[in-house]
Design a protein around this motif. Sequence first.
Motif, PDB file in Angstrom:
ATOM      1  N   GLY A 137       1.180  -1.319  -0.244  1.00  0.00           N
ATOM      2  CA  GLY A 137      -0.240  -0.605   0.394  1.00  0.00           C
ATOM      3  C   GLY A 137       0.807   0.815  -0.173  1.00  0.00           C
ATOM      4  N   ARG A 138       1.821   1.516   0.164  1.00  0.00           N
ATOM      5  CA  ARG A 138       3.157   2.352   0.393  1.00  0.00           C
ATOM      6  C   ARG A 138       4.472   1.736  -0.501  1.00  0.00           C
ATOM      7  NH1 ARG A 138       2.786   4.061   6.702  1.00  0.00           N
ATOM      8  NH2 ARG A 138       0.450   3.943   7.092  1.00  0.00           N
ATOM      9  N   ASP A 139       4.956   2.819  -0.863  1.00  0.00           N
ATOM     10  CA  ASP A 139       6.370   2.843  -1.051  1.00  0.00           C
ATOM     11  C   ASP A 139       7.330   2.161  -0.002  1.00  0.00           C
ATOM     12  OD1 ASP A 139       5.179   3.789  -3.390  1.00  0.00           O
ATOM     13  OD2 ASP A 139       6.301   5.380  -3.364  1.00  0.00           O
ATOM     14  N   LEU A 140       8.395   1.528  -0.832  1.00  0.00           N
ATOM     15  CA  LEU A 140       9.203   0.632   0.251  1.00  0.00           C
ATOM     16  C   LEU A 140      10.715   0.848  -0.477  1.00  0.00           C
ATOM     17  CD1 LEU A 140       8.745  -2.833   1.556  1.00  0.00           C
ATOM     18  CD2 LEU A 140       8.906  -0.832   2.892  1.00  0.00           C
ATOM     19  N   ASP A 141      11.479   2.389   0.015  1.00  0.00           N
ATOM     20  CA  ASP A 141      12.160   2.640  -1.136  1.00  0.00           C
ATOM     21  C   ASP A 141      13.992   3.147  -0.459  1.00  0.00           C
ATOM     22  OD1 ASP A 141      11.316   4.972   1.015  1.00  0.00           O
ATOM     23  OD2 ASP A 141      10.452   5.916  -1.434  1.00  0.00           O
ATOM     24  N   SER A 142      13.559   2.487   0.727  1.00  0.00           N
ATOM     25  CA  SER A 142      15.144   3.000   1.828  1.00  0.00           C
ATOM     26  C   SER A 142      15.452   1.809   1.560  1.00  0.00           C
ATOM     27  CB  SER A 142      14.132   3.196   2.848  1.00  0.00           C
ATOM     28  OG  SER A 142      15.824   3.204   3.813  1.00  0.00           O
ATOM     29  N   PRO A 143      17.455   2.073   1.686  1.00  0.00           N
ATOM     30  CA  PRO A 143      18.308   0.645   1.129  1.00  0.00           C
ATOM     31  C   PRO A 143      18.344   0.431   2.469  1.00  0.00           C
ATOM     32  CG  PRO A 143      19.452   2.584   1.316  1.00  0.00           C
ATOM     33  CD  PRO A 143      17.413   3.272   0.619  1.00  0.00           C
ATOM     34  N   THR A 144      16.978   0.685   3.894  1.00  0.00           N
ATOM     35  CA  THR A 144      17.938   0.263   4.708  1.00  0.00           C
ATOM     36  C   THR A 144      16.161  -0.002   5.334  1.00  0.00           C
ATOM     37  OG1 THR A 144      17.428   2.552   5.849  1.00  0.00           O
ATOM     38  CG2 THR A 144      19.197   1.760   6.128  1.00  0.00           C
ATOM     39  N   THR A 145      15.904  -0.172   4.562  1.00  0.00           N
ATOM     40  CA  THR A 145      14.045  -0.654   5.304  1.00  0.00           C
ATOM     41  C   THR A 145      14.099  -2.030   6.320  1.00  0.00           C
ATOM     42  OG1 THR A 145      13.138  -0.092   3.191  1.00  0.00           O
ATOM     43  CG2 THR A 145      12.138  -2.491   4.302  1.00  0.00           C
ATOM     44  N   HIS A 146      13.391  -2.036   6.988  1.00  0.00           N
ATOM     45  CA  HIS A 146      13.120  -3.670   8.060  1.00  0.00           C
ATOM     46  C   HIS A 146      12.111  -3.802   8.206  1.00  0.00           C
ATOM     47  CE1 HIS A 146      11.981  -0.211  10.718  1.00  0.00           C
ATOM     48  NE2 HIS A 146      12.586   0.543  10.658  1.00  0.00           N
ATOM     49  N   VAL A 147      11.783  -4.634   8.969  1.00  0.00           N
ATOM     50  CA  VAL A 147      10.672  -5.844   9.529  1.00  0.00           C
ATOM     51  C   VAL A 147       9.428  -4.518   9.342  1.00  0.00           C
ATOM     52  CG1 VAL A 147      12.142  -7.207   9.766  1.00  0.00           C
ATOM     53  CG2 VAL A 147      11.040  -6.743  11.194  1.00  0.00           C
ATOM     54  N   ALA A 148       9.456  -3.589  10.536  1.00  0.00           N
ATOM     55  CA  ALA A 148       8.643  -2.725  10.415  1.00  0.00           C
ATOM     56  C   ALA A 148       7.969  -1.936   9.546  1.00  0.00           C
ATOM     57  CB  ALA A 148       9.064  -2.315  12.216  1.00  0.00           C
ATOM     58  N   ASP A 149       9.129  -1.590   8.645  1.00  0.00           N
ATOM     59  CA  ASP A 149       8.562  -0.691   7.445  1.00  0.00           C
ATOM     60  C   ASP A 149       7.686  -2.001   6.297  1.00  0.00           C
ATOM     61  OD1 ASP A 149       9.691   1.269   8.485  1.00  0.00           O
ATOM     62  OD2 ASP A 149      11.818  -0.029   7.668  1.00  0.00           O
ATOM     63  N   VAL A 150       7.738  -3.424   6.902  1.00  0.00           N
ATOM     64  CA  VAL A 150       7.551  -3.710   5.546  1.00  0.00           C
ATOM     65  C   VAL A 150       5.809  -4.419   6.031  1.00  0.00           C
ATOM     66  CG1 VAL A 150       7.418  -6.106   4.649  1.00  0.00           C
ATOM     67  CG2 VAL A 150       9.371  -4.746   4.991  1.00  0.00           C
ATOM     68  N   ILE A 151       5.957  -3.938   7.136  1.00  0.00           N
ATOM     69  CA  ILE A 151       4.537  -4.511   7.856  1.00  0.00           C
ATOM     70  C   ILE A 151       3.736  -3.024   8.147  1.00  0.00           C
ATOM     71  CG2 ILE A 151       3.771  -4.927  10.042  1.00  0.00           C
ATOM     72  CD1 ILE A 151       5.572  -6.662  11.385  1.00  0.00           C
ATOM     73  N   ARG A 152       4.368  -1.791   7.445  1.00  0.00           N
ATOM     74  CA  ARG A 152       3.224  -0.964   7.822  1.00  0.00           C
ATOM     75  C   ARG A 152       3.137  -0.340   6.832  1.00  0.00           C
ATOM     76  NH1 ARG A 152       6.527   1.833  11.070  1.00  0.00           N
ATOM     77  NH2 ARG A 152       8.031   2.494   9.572  1.00  0.00           N
ATOM     78  N   ALA A 153       3.990  -1.044   5.585  1.00  0.00           N
ATOM     79  CA  ALA A 153       3.274  -0.748   3.625  1.00  0.00           C
ATOM     80  C   ALA A 153       2.636  -1.866   3.656  1.00  0.00           C
ATOM     81  CB  ALA A 153       4.603  -1.077   2.924  1.00  0.00           C
ATOM     82  N   THR A 154       2.101  -3.114   3.804  1.00  0.00           N
ATOM     83  CA  THR A 154       1.591  -3.705   3.388  1.00  0.00           C
ATOM     84  C   THR A 154       0.296  -3.218   3.179  1.00  0.00           C
ATOM     85  OG1 THR A 154       3.596  -5.454   3.669  1.00  0.00           O
ATOM     86  CG2 THR A 154       1.240  -6.686   3.579  1.00  0.00           C
ATOM     87  N   GLU A 155      -0.482  -3.366   2.273  1.00  0.00           N
ATOM     88  CA  GLU A 155      -2.117  -3.100   2.367  1.00  0.00           C
ATOM     89  C   GLU A 155      -2.855  -4.741   2.654  1.00  0.00           C
ATOM     90  OE1 GLU A 155      -5.442  -1.225  -0.378  1.00  0.00           O
ATOM     91  OE2 GLU A 155      -3.135  -1.496  -0.745  1.00  0.00           O
ATOM     92  N   PHE A 156      -1.928  -5.625   1.950  1.00  0.00           N
ATOM     93  CA  PHE A 156      -2.789  -7.018   2.350  1.00  0.00           C
ATOM     94  C   PHE A 156      -2.076  -8.168   1.520  1.00  0.00           C
ATOM     95  CE2 PHE A 156      -4.992  -5.574  -1.490  1.00  0.00           C
ATOM     96  CZ  PHE A 156      -5.132  -6.498  -2.457  1.00  0.00           C
ATOM     97  N   VAL A 157      -2.280  -9.601   2.296  1.00  0.00           N
ATOM     98  CA  VAL A 157      -1.350 -10.561   1.793  1.00  0.00           C
ATOM     99  C   VAL A 157      -2.246 -11.775   1.246  1.00  0.00           C
ATOM    100  CG1 VAL A 157       0.978 -10.473   3.305  1.00  0.00           C
ATOM    101  CG2 VAL A 157      -1.452 -12.138   3.896  1.00  0.00           C
ATOM    102  N   LEU A 158      -2.151 -12.574   0.233  1.00  0.00           N
ATOM    103  CA  LEU A 158      -2.586 -13.338   0.248  1.00  0.00           C
ATOM    104  C   LEU A 158      -2.042 -14.609  -0.496  1.00  0.00           C
ATOM    105  CD1 LEU A 158      -3.847 -11.520  -3.615  1.00  0.00           C
ATOM    106  CD2 LEU A 158      -5.216 -12.191  -1.775  1.00  0.00           C
ATOM    107  N   PRO A 159      -2.369 -15.591   0.102  1.00  0.00           N
ATOM    108  CA  PRO A 159      -1.857 -17.445  -0.247  1.00  0.00           C
ATOM    109  C   PRO A 159      -1.005 -16.892  -2.141  1.00  0.00           C
ATOM    110  CG  PRO A 159      -4.089 -17.724  -0.964  1.00  0.00           C
ATOM    111  CD  PRO A 159      -3.929 -16.184  -0.522  1.00  0.00           C
TER     112      PRO A 159
END
Length: 294
Positions: free
Chosen positions: A136-158
């Motif tokens: 749902g959001r960009d992940l554009d940092s070369p220091t991205t961490h897991v909290a950034d991923v969780i915050r940026a994820t709109e949803f997950v699918l199998p």
Amino acid sequence: MSGRTSPAWPGEQPEADAAAAASSTAAAVQAAAERLRLAAASGTACAPVRDLIGDADQEAAYAVQSLGIERHLAGGRRIAGRKIGLTSSAVQAQFGVYTPDYGVLLDDMILGDREPLDLARFLQPRVEAEVAFVLGRDLDSPTTHVADVIRATEFVLPAIEVVDSRIAGWDIRIADTIADNASSGAVVLGTTPRSLDGLDLTAVGMSLDRDGDVVSSGSGAACLGSPVIAVAWLARAVAKHGRPLRAGEVILSGALGPMVAASAGVYRARLDGLGDVHADFTGAPAALTEGAAA
């Protein structure tokens, strides 16, 4: 004063030698990209490209991959997401490759649950079950961490990924699979989105069956410890190369268990907490080799 050229200091390379080396590398990259293009176009798997670019030169391999993607984009396709490869120790052991890699998902690679998929579009298809992230959001940092991923994820699918190799017999090393767009083929996505809230992807169990017979199983822990960790790794890697993950992209986070050869029939992946997804294969692969049928 002597007219002789002074020798280079240790570690230095004369400009002429550097230019020749760069030209040689560029020619090798072009040759590798053309070999893979012809394999895909003809339906005949090719020799590994590591004889052209070296078996450990990842920069050259990603340059080959980029040439292939640029050709597809020029032909009217568009980037729909990315994929991480070689995240499962079981899959790494199958090929003797022990570092993740990444590739690009194009728009015509993505299908929905139960959409028929003709195996003739692939050369040596195999399947594996994964968690797909939709950002749902960009992940554009070369220091991205897991909290950034969780915050940026709109949803997950199998998801069921169809991996395919243009290299005969799946005779690949890290440079081969990177150059070959991380052995990408297609992906079938489930159609019921799930929030990450309260979902422990490390503990997600996975079962993959074909017409009711279990052919692979695993868990989220097999994917670099967690699919979230895998996506953070990918975000850092592509941001460093100037191609960050963008909102709306589909991200395949990596296999949860061993991949298996694909044949006609219905494959169902069941992921705890995420639901089921079905890949309905028809026909036969364009190139049947000993490696694909194993």
